[in-house]
Structure formats: structure tokens, C-alpha cells
Design an enzyme around this catalytic site. Structure first.
Site, PDB file in Angstrom:
ATOM      1  CD  GLU A   1      -8.470  47.054 -42.172  1.00 21.69           C
ATOM      2  OE1 GLU A   1      -7.258  46.812 -42.135  1.00 21.69           O
ATOM      3  OE2 GLU A   1      -9.066  46.550 -42.944  1.00 21.69           O
TER       4      GLU A   1
ATOM      5  CB  SER B   1      -1.590  38.885 -48.748  1.00 21.99           C
ATOM      6  OG  SER B   1      -2.123  39.662 -50.057  1.00 21.99           O
ATOM      7  CB  SER B   2      -2.222  43.408 -46.062  1.00 23.10           C
ATOM      8  OG  SER B   2      -3.377  43.074 -46.270  1.00 23.10           O
TER       9      SER B   2
ATOM     10  CG  HIS C   1     -21.634  40.658 -44.527  1.00 24.10           C
ATOM     11  ND1 HIS C   1     -21.645  41.163 -45.935  1.00 24.10           N
ATOM     12  CD2 HIS C   1     -21.739  41.860 -43.832  1.00 24.10           C
ATOM     13  CE1 HIS C   1     -22.090  42.253 -46.133  1.00 24.10           C
ATOM     14  NE2 HIS C   1     -21.986  42.733 -44.852  1.00 24.10           N
TER      15      HIS C   1
ATOM     16  CG  HIS D   1     -13.680  55.894 -31.153  1.00 20.76           C
ATOM     17  ND1 HIS D   1     -13.080  57.132 -32.057  1.00 20.76           N
ATOM     18  CD2 HIS D   1     -13.834  55.037 -31.994  1.00 20.76           C
ATOM     19  CE1 HIS D   1     -13.016  56.559 -33.209  1.00 20.76           C
ATOM     20  NE2 HIS D   1     -13.273  55.250 -33.353  1.00 20.76           N
ATOM     21  CG  HIS D   2     -14.124  51.158 -31.977  1.00 20.80           C
ATOM     22  ND1 HIS D   2     -14.819  51.080 -33.096  1.00 20.80           N
ATOM     23  CD2 HIS D   2     -12.970  52.230 -32.605  1.00 20.80           C
ATOM     24  CE1 HIS D   2     -14.242  51.846 -34.314  1.00 20.80           C
ATOM     25  NE2 HIS D   2     -13.048  52.132 -33.772  1.00 20.80           N
TER      26      HIS D   2
ATOM     27  CB  THR E   1     -12.996  64.273 -42.146  1.00 20.38           C
ATOM     28  OG1 THR E   1     -12.025  63.285 -41.233  1.00 20.38           O
ATOM     29  CG2 THR E   1     -13.516  63.392 -43.150  1.00 20.38           C
TER      30      THR E   1
ATOM     31  CG  HIS F   1     -10.063  54.211 -35.516  1.00 18.03           C
ATOM     32  ND1 HIS F   1     -11.583  53.900 -35.369  1.00 18.03           N
ATOM     33  CD2 HIS F   1      -9.995  55.238 -36.114  1.00 18.03           C
ATOM     34  CE1 HIS F   1     -11.923  55.047 -36.099  1.00 18.03           C
ATOM     35  NE2 HIS F   1     -10.997  55.785 -36.396  1.00 18.03           N
TER      36      HIS F   1
ATOM     37  CD1 TRP G   1     -16.962  43.109 -38.020  1.00 16.60           C
ATOM     38  CD2 TRP G   1     -14.901  43.519 -38.644  1.00 16.60           C
ATOM     39  NE1 TRP G   1     -16.520  44.538 -37.887  1.00 16.60           N
ATOM     40  CE2 TRP G   1     -15.069  44.611 -38.141  1.00 16.60           C
ATOM     41  CE3 TRP G   1     -13.445  43.132 -38.906  1.00 16.60           C
ATOM     42  CZ2 TRP G   1     -14.268  46.010 -38.399  1.00 16.60           C
ATOM     43  CZ3 TRP G   1     -12.573  44.386 -38.887  1.00 16.60           C
ATOM     44  CH2 TRP G   1     -13.042  45.494 -38.566  1.00 16.60           C
TER      45      TRP G   1
ATOM     46  CE1 TYR H   1     -10.764  57.762 -40.390  1.00 16.86           C
ATOM     47  CE2 TYR H   1      -9.441  57.018 -38.688  1.00 16.86           C
ATOM     48  CZ  TYR H   1     -10.577  57.679 -39.087  1.00 16.86           C
ATOM     49  OH  TYR H   1     -11.299  58.476 -38.191  1.00 16.86           O
TER      50      TYR H   1
ATOM     51  CE  LYS I   1      -8.943  63.765 -48.201  1.00 13.54           C
ATOM     52  NZ  LYS I   1      -7.832  64.260 -48.703  1.00 13.54           N
TER      53      LYS I   1
ATOM     54  CG  ASP J   1       5.939  45.784 -63.443  1.00  9.39           C
ATOM     55  OD1 ASP J   1       5.212  45.880 -62.075  1.00  9.39           O
ATOM     56  OD2 ASP J   1       5.589  45.034 -64.115  1.00  9.39           O
TER      57      ASP J   1
ATOM     58  NE  ARG K   1     -22.460  45.784 -34.682  1.00  7.71           N
ATOM     59  CZ  ARG K   1     -21.147  46.148 -34.830  1.00  7.71           C
ATOM     60  NH1 ARG K   1     -20.870  46.645 -34.091  1.00  7.71           N
ATOM     61  NH2 ARG K   1     -20.771  45.692 -35.812  1.00  7.71           N
TER      62      ARG K   1
ATOM     63  CB  SER L   1      -8.718  64.065 -54.609  1.00  8.06           C
ATOM     64  OG  SER L   1      -8.994  63.877 -53.225  1.00  8.06           O
TER      65      SER L   1
END
Lengths: 193, 364, 532
Positions: free
Chosen positions: C262, C176-177, C83, C309-310, C335, C260, C148, C264, C338, C112, C457, C275
Site C-alpha cells: 500500500e 472502489s480501488s 486523519h 519490518h514494521h 530507489t 507495505h 489507522w 508503494y 531512480k 476513453d 507517536r 519522471s
């Protein structure tokens, strides 16, 4: 105009692709960088002050409790424990202790002890002058041994640390050793020809 | 609507315990209360900021609608305002960081402890070794399988109960040395605000000083494989005198166990005892019916080991099998337990070898 | 965004060399057209969203009551892992790339993407990556079951056989990315219409430019970390194995160095979309355009120095904890800027509340709630209580579902009339919005409570005290899940029929994409527009 744009684009693509490849390399570079970082900060409690410390005097005004613990990782069947669970030492004095190991299986085995220290802040101040963890330890089936450790606690150890725990995890490297042995034998064979 | 909804929920959910706890546990140590206060402080700061920001937003949404004839103004920049709402949050953040750092420093206190306990995470149980006493035991989930598979009513401590709880004295500084045997686990007791990762090959420390005797429950909090959800932590805090008594009892029990290992048991006794050991120590992987999980864990029923030479069968249980998930059980099980479970596996779960082994024959 | 006055010489395609799309399957296989590729990305993402969603519903069904009912713990772990992987790499990221493909050329006045053939490639390898990943469900030993975040050694020494296929799949999606990111940067830097200076670009383009740089910086690190795993598993190295002198914690450092930024990557384009939408429906220019750009850039830069921080509970020294706590809290400042800017844009505007705007407003509110819980998680001492509990699950689902996913839905509703030429069915759009809004909150808000109360979790079964809120969350999940069928219905219905849309579509819409007719012709801006 269009052509010029194309070369501009090509140049940009080459640069970006290079950057991507460089970042792939950087991922791997993080491995040694991490070790250096750990050396400086003692981050993972793995990197000790190695070898004899340049200790001139013994600080008799202070005692530090040094504890020894052992861990047998999964599928390591040896008996492995410190002969002394903890000792009080003055920073700067040489101390000897031993760890007991017994190969209770019916086969010859080789093990490697991996050290770790907590609090990690203390790791750089625990000097191992001589340690069984420097070498792989072979043991015949059913035999036992006492393995020596000679260490010094650096007098520079921060004041607020009163207890240091030194832990050894004992890993089974028998299969690894057999492979190495085999390659060594092969090499010998080749040179003798 | 909401009444019907709640009603539907209460009908559907287990009626045993209706508990709508909303907030963090305050805990039972000075440190856990400090962390709780910090948590509440940040929470209220967030609430105030949220009310202010959402207040302005919803005011705008109701007031400046086109349907109410609002006409858009044309300004789209204001340096003063922008500097203001960059600087003010920064100041608030510093105000939050100061008490947080102070709490962190308390957590990292390294003064000498009264009791040191090594905690080792295993798939899927905890091992507790008291460094200064000769006490060493494993702590397994004790919730019966029937409760987990919904065949009997769940007791109030469902999934939060173990066979041997960790016992510590109250009002003493207890230091935990946390490590792991296989994968990464994490040892957590919410009421102590102690959570520390157990990392194979490395050692971490945490400490606690509990004021009140009592039983406190927690769980493993780092995904560690199949039964990650089934390795609880239970800590029994005893008064100092009770703790001393407990230590003495443990030592007496150890002697009694050694004595028991020299006695011979009948086959029926071994099988009966072995079934309990099997369900506690083996069924997690090999399954309660001995069928294993194809591709992951081999079956006991009809296995070459459980129906072959008994010495090899004993050896794999005592010493484990390198390179597989089969652990060495000699530290975890007594000689009596090993003899019992070997005899059980050979004469139950569909196997009918017919032989048995006595505790005295187990070479650990 | 600056108002653009556009001089459009050729609205209709008059160039005889340009034809419409080819017919049949070949059109999709060989296409180099940014609109075709954009559509394929979006359809792919929607498919993955549904597959990942079914897995989420299996998880929530199992967690509806205490006890094991539907699935075995090992399969449960496979579900949580798949998931997460599918939603992150299969749903959210491709959706943003799809939107970028469609909108970036149209927003900057380019005909294009800069590298159309590579564009075709970067899409077409993606389905293979996910076929490989999904096929692992049917392998002996099952699919990846290590979360994950695939922490070693659970994902190396203790992993099922299928881990090798997982690694291969991650390599392909990474490639790909990276190709997609290179293409987007090249397009934005080299293909802008004359007069479209960087500081005139729409914010969606800006946020994607920054996101693309993040992708190039961190996707290779992810490729590196899975390669190290591959070597540990098959070639006897010991990067993450303590036995050979490695360190499992090193895995976490390298993973979160990728992980991290990722996070963002999945939210910056969402900031861009919001926006765009809020000014349109507030009929007022975006407040603080340049501060928005600087805020996004500083969030991106800060994302490289906050990863640990993770890992507050892995046993870092005090200095490390303090540093990562401070750096993380700092992110709250840009943040916050914004959010304040969006509110200021609404203030004294002239607002209407069509479906895209509803999703955008829900985004601002719910994303901010996710931001608040993020701030709480940043406080290291308190994190010892939050870490690896449902509080974290609540936090990141609040930023990803009503954050990233709502922004993608808002964008779809906002630009759909431009793509299909049909006005939205507002009734059905609003129905979808309200069902999703209620569903999301009923699902994820109670998770804050059980997390604080102590529920870890990634567990298939839980103690009785967590039962009530868990059943509530499961009910919410099914409401949210099934209301996405309304979304699919809306999209299909809109493709097929609907009231003819004007070029501008929305009354307050500004920007180059609204100057071309609806539906947008197969080729647009063959002759660049002039932006003053």
C-alpha cells in the site's frame, strides 16, 4: 476490430476479478499458513512439541532453567499461579509440576489456559506430555484446585539456550461454555425425539 | 525573521525546560552504545550519499539553466554508469548490514539472567512481578491532574514519573518477560535501548545490564487506548547492596500492609484515603468528577452499583465485569484501598448512601 | 520515454455521434467520460485533503504545548486515526486515480477508459464510503480511535461501536480501488494506439500499470483482514483473540502484508509523474527509461517480502529479523537508481523552473530525505530505538507529504493548462510552492529530533523536553495548512480565466497529451493516433 477488442477486454476483466477474489481468499489462507510457519519456526512461541518426545536418553551433563509464569487477562477474577516458580531440569527427563487456581467468585466458571514460550526458538523443544491446558477447567464458586503439568525438555535444545519461560494466560470461557452446553442439550433433545 | 520566530516560540512555549536535544540517547548499557554507534554510522553514510547526490543536482540546477544559455544534450542512456550506481549502493548496503546483524545477535543473547521480572501492560499502567522474590506491584502515572490540565506548573519530570518505579540492580543481567493483560502495549526505556511489545496471551523477552545506578525514564510506545500517553516507565537502578536492602524493605512493607488490613478505620479516614485511590485507579475512565464518558465509561455519580447493595459494589471492583473495560482490581489494590474507594464512591462524587466498609470485610 | 511522432487525422471532434457533456447534475451522476470522472476524483480528493488537514491541525494545535488544552485524549486518538485513514484512502489514492483517469487515455491515445460504466461506479461509491466513515464521529462512543493501522485487540474487543461502520467503509473503498485498478489495467493493456508499444509508454502509465497490479494483489487482503475483524467482533470467531487460540500478532502480519505494498501504491505513480515533469523542464529525454521501468517493477515485487519490518519489536526470532532487514535494505537499490536517473536527466539539460518543476525538484530532495530515514529504520537493531516514535512519523510524512502530495500538486500544475486551456499564474503558483516548502520542512523536520530524543507517536501530551520542537512543528503545520488555500485559489482561478494555453503548453513537453488542443476536447482520440 472493436468487437475483438471487447472480448479481449472482457476476458482480461474476468481474469483480474478472479485474481482479486483469489487474493481475498489468500488473506484468509494466511491464517493457517501462519500457523504452519509458526510450527516450523516457533515464531510466536505458541506451538510446542506436543505429546511425549521420542527421548531415549537423559542428558545429565546439562541443566536448563525452566520458569513458570501466569497472566490473568482482563476480567479474569481467578487466583492463578504456579506452585513452583522455576526448576532446573536435565534435557530428556520427565518433570512434574502443578499450577494453583481458585475461583474466588460466587459463580461456577470455566477457564482455558493458553500457553506461550520464550525464547520462541525454544518452543519446539518443550514437550508437554500432559497438561491442564489441553482441556477446559471448570471450577465451582469458591473452590480451588491444583492442575498438573508433565513436560520434557528435548535434548536437541540449542546449546545457547539456558532458560526457558513457560507462560500461561488463563481465559474465562464461561459464557462460551454455556452456549456450547446449551447447543449440546438441544442436540440431545432432538435425537431423543 | 528567524530571530523573531524563535523569540515568538520561546514566549509561547512553556518556559520550564528549554531542551533542544537533536540526537538519540547514547544510553547506559554496552548494547545501547552499540546501537547508538550503528545509528551514527548509518546516519553519516546517508549524509555522505546525500551530499554527493544533492551536490550534483544543485550544481546542475545552477549551471545548466536555460537562462544562462545552457543547451540540452541528447544522451539518455549509459550502461556503465547505470551498472555502477546499482552495484556501489549494494556494496554499501552489505557493509551496513554486517555490523547490524552482529548487534542483533547481541540483543538476542539467551544466557541465564540474575534477576527475572515479569512486566505486564494494563490499560494504562504497568505491573512488575519479581519472579524469584515475592514482590509484585503496579506502577501508575503520578503526575497530578492539575499539571496535566494546566492548572499548576509542570514539574521537570512531567508525565515521566510514577508512584512505584521498577527497581533493578546495577551490573547484573536483568531479564524482562513482557506480556499484557488487555491490548498490546510496548515497554520502552530509551537509555537501555530496550523496546518490546507486550502482547496479550503471549510472552516476549528482553534483557539489560546497566552499569551505573540512576533513574531512567521511558513510555509506552504502542497505541493502547485513551491514556496511551499517560503510562510512563520509570526504572531505578540501584547498587547491589541498595537493591538487596530495597528487596528486604518491600517484604517488610508487605507484612505491615497485611497488619493494617485488620485495623478498623473511621468513615472520614476511609473517604480521605479513597479519594486518592479513586484519582489514581478510577478517574482515568470514570473521570475525576465521577461523570464517566457517555457511550464509553459509565458515571459513578448516581450509578445503580455505587448507590445499590454494597456487596455487589465491592464485587465489581474486586472481580471486574466480564466483557467490559472494568478490570478486576483485587491484584492492583490492597484491601485497605478497596474499602476506602468503595466508601468514597458511595459518599462522594454526588453520592450520599451513608454506609461504609472495613478492610477486614473485603474478601479477595 | 520514446519520442513520439504523431500523425493526427482528427484533432477536432467531427464525429456526429459524439456530443459535448450533458447539462446539469445528471452529467456528473451518469457520466462515463474519463475526463469528467477524473475531475470528480480530483475534487473529491481535494475535499478529503482539506478535511484530513483540519484534523491534522487539531492534532498539531493540541500538541503546540505540553498539557491538555483543546481536546480529550480519546478524541485526540479519533483525530489521529481519522486523519490517517482519510489522507491515505481519501486524499492520496483517489488523487492518483483521478490523474490516471484524466491522463492515461490521453497518454496512450485511447478515446476513453476500457470500462467506462464501471468507472462511474468506482467513483460514486467512494463518497458513500467516506460519509459512513465520517458519520462515525457523531456516533455514541465516537469514531475509530485505534490508529489507522487498527491493531487488534484494540480494534476488536476494545473498539468503539463505530468499528462496524469503519469496516463497512473500508470494504466499499476497497471495492472502489479494485474496480479502478481493473479498469486501468484493461485500458493500458488493450486500448493503446497502434505503435504505442509497452516500452514506449510514458512512465506515468508504466508506474500506474504496476500500481494497479499491486492494488489487485493487496486490497482484497485488506478486505479479508477487516472481514476477520468483523467476524471476531460479531460472530464469535477468534482470529486475533488469544483466548480462542488466535493471535493478535497474526493481525499485524496480515495487515502489513497489505500495508507495505500500500505504501508503494501511494508512491509509484508519484515516481511516474516526476519522471514526466523533470525531462520537460530540463528539455532533455529522461535518463535510463528502461532502468526506470525495471526499478519500479522490482520495488513492487520487493514490497511483498518486507512487511515485517514494521514489526521488529513484536518478538520475532533472530532469523526473521535478519531476513526482513536485508530485504528492506535491498529496496534502497532500485530507489537509488531512480533518484540517480532524475539527477542525470537534469545534468547537462537546459532547465527552467516553472511551478511544476519546483514541486518536482522539492520532491526529489525531500523524498530522498524520507528514503534515508527509511534506510535507517530498516536497520533492525536501531529500529528498536526508532520504532513507534516521532522519528517514524517524520519518516513517513516526508515520503507522503513532500513525496506523494507534492507530486500530486506538481501533476496538477503541470496538466492543469491542458485541462482548462489556461496558462498558469506563475506568481501565485510559486507563492504556493514556497509557502508549502517552508511549511512542510518546519513541520516535519523537527519531528526527527523529538523522535530520536524519545517521544512516542500517537500521544496527546508529552514530556517537557519535547516542547520546543513540538511548538515549532505546530507553527509549520499551520503555515502548510493555510498555504493550501492558495492552491485552491490557483486552481479555481485557472479554471475560470487565464491566458490561452497552446497545445504543447510547456516548451519541452513531449507525448501524445500535448498534441491535442488545450483545453482537451470532451472526446479525444476517437480515431487512434499513429505512433511511430
Amino acid at each position: 476490430m472493436a468487437e475483438q477488442n471487447e472480448t479481449k477486454t472482457n476476458r482480461l476483466v474476468v481474469r483480474l476479478a478472479t485474481a482479486a477474489i483469489a487474493m481475498f481468499g489468500f488473506g484468509f489462507a494466511l491464517v493457517p499458513l501462519y500457523d504452519v510457519f509458526c510450527d516450523i519456526t516457533g515464531l510466536n512461541g505458541k506451538n510446542f512439541g506436543q505429546g511425549p518426545a521420542e527421548v531415549t536418553s537423559v542428558d545429565r551433563s546439562r541443566t536448563v532453567k525452566v520458569q513458570f509464569v501466569t497472566v490473568n487477562p482482563a476480567d479474569m477474577p481467578w487466583d492463578f499461579r504456579p506452585t513452583v516458580r522455576s526448576m532446573r531440569v536435565h534435557p530428556g527427563e520427565d518433570k512434574n509440576t502443578t499450577f494453583y487456581a481458585k475461583n474466588s467468585t460466587t459463580e461456577w466458571m470455566v477457564a482455558q489456559a493458553v500457553p506461550s514460550v520464550t525464547p520462541s526458538e525454544a518452543a519446539p523443544f518443550l514437550h508437554k506430555v500432559n497438561c491442564f491446558c489441553f482441556d477446559r477447567q471448570p471450577l465451582d464458586a469458591g473452590t480451588d484446585t491444583e492442575m498438573p503439568l508433565l513436560f520434557v525438555v528435548d535434548p536437541e535444545l540449542p546449546e545457547h539456550i539456558s532458560t526457558i519461560t513457560l507462560s500461561y494466560a488463563l481465559y474465562d470461557l464461561t459464557d462460551d461454555q454455556k452456549v456450547t452446553q446449551l447447543t449440546l442439550d438441544n442436540d440431545k433433545g432432538r435425537t431423543s425425539l | 525573521m528567524s530571530k523573531a520566530f524563535t523569540l515568538a516560540l520561546s514566549l509561547l512555549s512553556t518556559p520550564a525546560l528549554a531542551d533542544w536535544q537533536l540526537n538519540m540517547n547514547e544510553g547506559v548499557t554496552a548494547l545501547s552504545r552499540e546501537i547508538f554507534d550503528l545509528h551514527m554510522l548509518i546516519f553519516w553514510i546517508c549524509v555522505v550519499i546525500g551530499v554527493a547526490v544533492f551536490g550534483v543536482m544543485f550544481y546542475s540546477i545552477f549551471k545548466f539553466r536555460k537562462s544562462k544559455g545552457a543547451v540540452a544534450e541528447h544522451w539518455h542512456e549509459n550502461t556503465t554508469v547505470e551498472v555502477f550506481w546499482t552495484v556501489v549502493p549494494s556494496i554499501i548496503l552489505i557493509a551496513m548490514a554486517v555490523p547490524a546483524t552482529a548487534t542483533l545477535m547481541d540483543m538476542y543473547d539467551t544466557s541465564e539472567a540474575d534477576v527475572d521480572i515479569q512486566i505486564t501492560g494494563y490499560q494504562w499502567k504497568w505491573r512488575y512481578q519479581y519472579l524469584d522474590e515475592d514482590i509484585d506491584f503496579f506502577s501508575n502515572l503520578s503526575t497530578p491532574r492539575e499539571e496535566i490540565v494546566n492548572e499548576s506548573t509542570k514539574n521537570p519530570n512531567y508525565l515521566l514519573e510514577v508512584d512505584n518505579a521498577l527497581v533493578i540492580p546495577a551490573n547484573k543481567k536483568v531479564r524482562f518477560l513482557v506480556t499484557a493483560n488487555d491490548v498490546i502495549h510496548s515497554w520502552w526505556v530509551p537509555h537501555f535501548a530496550v523496546k518490546k511489545d507486550a502482547i496479550p496471551g503471549f510472552i516476549n523477552e528482553a534483557w539489560v545490564k546497566v552499569e551505573e545506578p540512576g533513574v531512567y525514564r521511558g513510555q509506552c510506545t504502542e497505541l493502547c487506548g485513551k491514556d496511551h500517553g499517560f503510562m510512563p516507565v520509570v526504572v531505578e537502578v540501584k547498587s547491589e547492596a541498595d537493591y538487596e536492602q530495597w528487596v528486604a524493605d518491600q517484604k517488610a512493607m508487605k507484612l505491615a500492609m497485611a497488619d493494617e488490613a485488620s485495623k478498623d478505620l473511621s468513615m472520614d479516614e476511609l473517604i480521605a484515603k479513597g479519594e486518592g485511590v479513586y484519582q489514581a485507579a478510577c478517574s482515568g475512565c470514570h473521570q475525576p468528577n465521577g461523570q464517566g464518558i457517555p457511550g464509553a465509561f459509565p458515571a459513578i455519580t448516581g450509578s445503580a452499583i455505587a448507590t445499590g447493595a454494597i456487596d455487589a459494589h465491592i464485587d465489581i471492583i474486586v472481580n471486574g465485569k466480564t466483557g467490559t473495560a472494568m478490570q478486576a482490581f483485587k491484584e492492583q489494590l490492597s484491601a485497605v484501598d478497596i474499602a476506602a474507594v468503595v466508601t468514597y464512591q458511595r459518599n462522594a462524587l454526588g453520592n450520599t448512601v451513608g454506609d461504609m466498609v472495613q478492610p477486614s470485610a473485603i474478601q479477595k | 520515454m520514446a519520442t513520439v511522432d504523431v500523425d493526427l487525422p482528427h484533432v477536432k471532434d467531427e464525429d456526429p455521434h459524439h456530443h459535448g457533456p450533458a447539462k446539469g447534475l445528471g452529467r456528473w451522476l451518469y457520466t462515463t467520460n474519463h475526463k469528467d470522472i477524473g475531475s470528480m476524483y480530483l475534487i473529491f480528493s481535494l475535499t478529503m485533503f482539506m478535511i484530513g488537514g483540519i484534523m491534522a491541525l487539531i492534532i498539531r494545535a493540541e500538541l503546540f504545548q505540553p498539557g491538555l488544552q483543546l481536546v480529550e485524549p480519546n478524541f485526540f486518538n479519533q483525530m489521529t486515526t481519522m486523519h490517517g485513514l482519510i489522507m491515505v484512502f481519501g486524499a492520496v489514492m483517489p488523487a492518483f486515480v483521478g490523474l490516471a483517469n484524466w491522463m492515461i487515455p490521453m497518454q496512450i491515445g485511447a478515446p476513453d477508459m476500457a470500462l467506462p460504466r464501471m468507472n462511474n461506479w468506482s467513483f460514486w461509491i467512494l463518497p458513500f464510503a467516506f460519509l459512513i466513515l465520517l458519520s462515525s464521529l457523531f456516533m455514541p462512543g465516537g469514531a475509530p480511535n485505534f490508529g489507522w493501522t487498527f491493531y487488534a485487540p484494540l480494534s476488536t474487543t476494545y473498539a468503539p461501536e463505530s468499528v462496524t461502520f469503519f469496516i463497512f467503509g473500508v470494504h466499499i473503498m476497497g471495492a472502489s480501488s479494485i474496480m479502478g485498478a481493473i479498469n486501468i489495467i484493461a485500458t493500458i493493456l488493450n486500448m493503446r494506439a497502434p505503435g504505442m508499444t509497452l516500452m514506449k509508454m510514458p512512465l506515468f502509465v508504466w508506474t500506474w500499470l504496476i500500481t494497479a497490479f499491486l492494488l489487485i494483489a493487496v486490497m482484497p487482503v485488506l478486505a479479508g483482514v477487516v472481514t476477520m475483524m468483523l467476524m471476531d467482533i460479531h460472530f464469535g470467531t477468534s482470529f486475533f483473540n488469544a483466548a480462542g487460540g488466535g493471535d493478535p500478532v497474526l493481525f499485524q502480519h496480515v495487515f502489513w502484508f497489505f500495508g507495505h505494498p500500500e505504501v508503494y501504491i501511494m508512491i509509484l505513480p508519484a515516481f511516474g509523474i516526476i519522471s514526466e515533469i523533470i525531462p520537460t523542464f530540463a528539455r532533455k529525454r529522461l535518463f535510463g527509461y528502461s532502468s526506470m521501468v525495471y526499478a519500479v517493477a522490482s520495488i513492487a515485487l520487493l514490497s511483498f517480502v518486507v512487511w515485517a519490518h514494521h514489526m521488529f519489536t513484536v518478538g520475532m526470532p533472530l532469523v526473521g529479523e535478519v531476513f526482513f532487514m536485508f530485504a528492506t535494505m535491498l529496496i534502497a537499490v532500485p530507489t537509488g537508481v531512480k533518484v540517480f536517473n532524475w539527477v542525470a536527466t537534469m545534468f547537462r539539460g537546459s532547465m527552467t523552473f516553472e511551478t511544476p518543476m519546483l514541486f518536482a525538484i522539492a520532491f526529489v530532495v525531500l523524498f530522498t530525505i524520507g528514503g534515508f530515514s527509511g534506510l535507517m529504520l530498516a536497520i533492525a537493531p536501531a529500529d528498536f530505538q526508532y520504532h513507534d516514535t516521532y522519528f517514524v512519523v517524520a519518516h513517513f510524512h516526508y515520503v507522503l507529504v513532500p513525496g506523494a502530495i507534492f507530486s500530486i500538486m506538481a501533476a496538477t500544475y503541470y496538466w492543469l493548462p491542458k485541462w482548462t486551456g489556461h496558462q498558469l499564474n506563475e506568481t501565485m503558483g510559486k507563492l504556493h510552492f514556497w509557502l508549502s516548502f517552508v511549511g512542510v520542512n518546519v513541520t516535519f523536520f523537527p519531528m526527527h529530533f523529538v523522535g530520536l530524543a524519545g517521544m512516542p507517536r500517537r500521544i496527546p501530551d508529552y514530556a517537557l523536553q519535547f516542547a520546543d520542537f513540538n511548538s515549532m512543528a505546530s507553527v509549520g503545520a499551520f503555515i502548510f495548512g493555510f498555504s493550501q488555500l492558495v492552491f485552491i485559489y490557483n486552481v479555481i482561478q485557472n479554471v475560470r480565466a487565464g491566458e490561452k494555453a497552446t497545445a504543447q503548453v510547456w516548451e519541452g513537453a513531449q507525448g501524445l497529451e500535448w498534441t491535442i488542443p488545450s483545453p482537451a476536447p470532451y472526446h479525444t482520440f476517437s480515431t487512434p493516433p499513429k505512433v511511430d
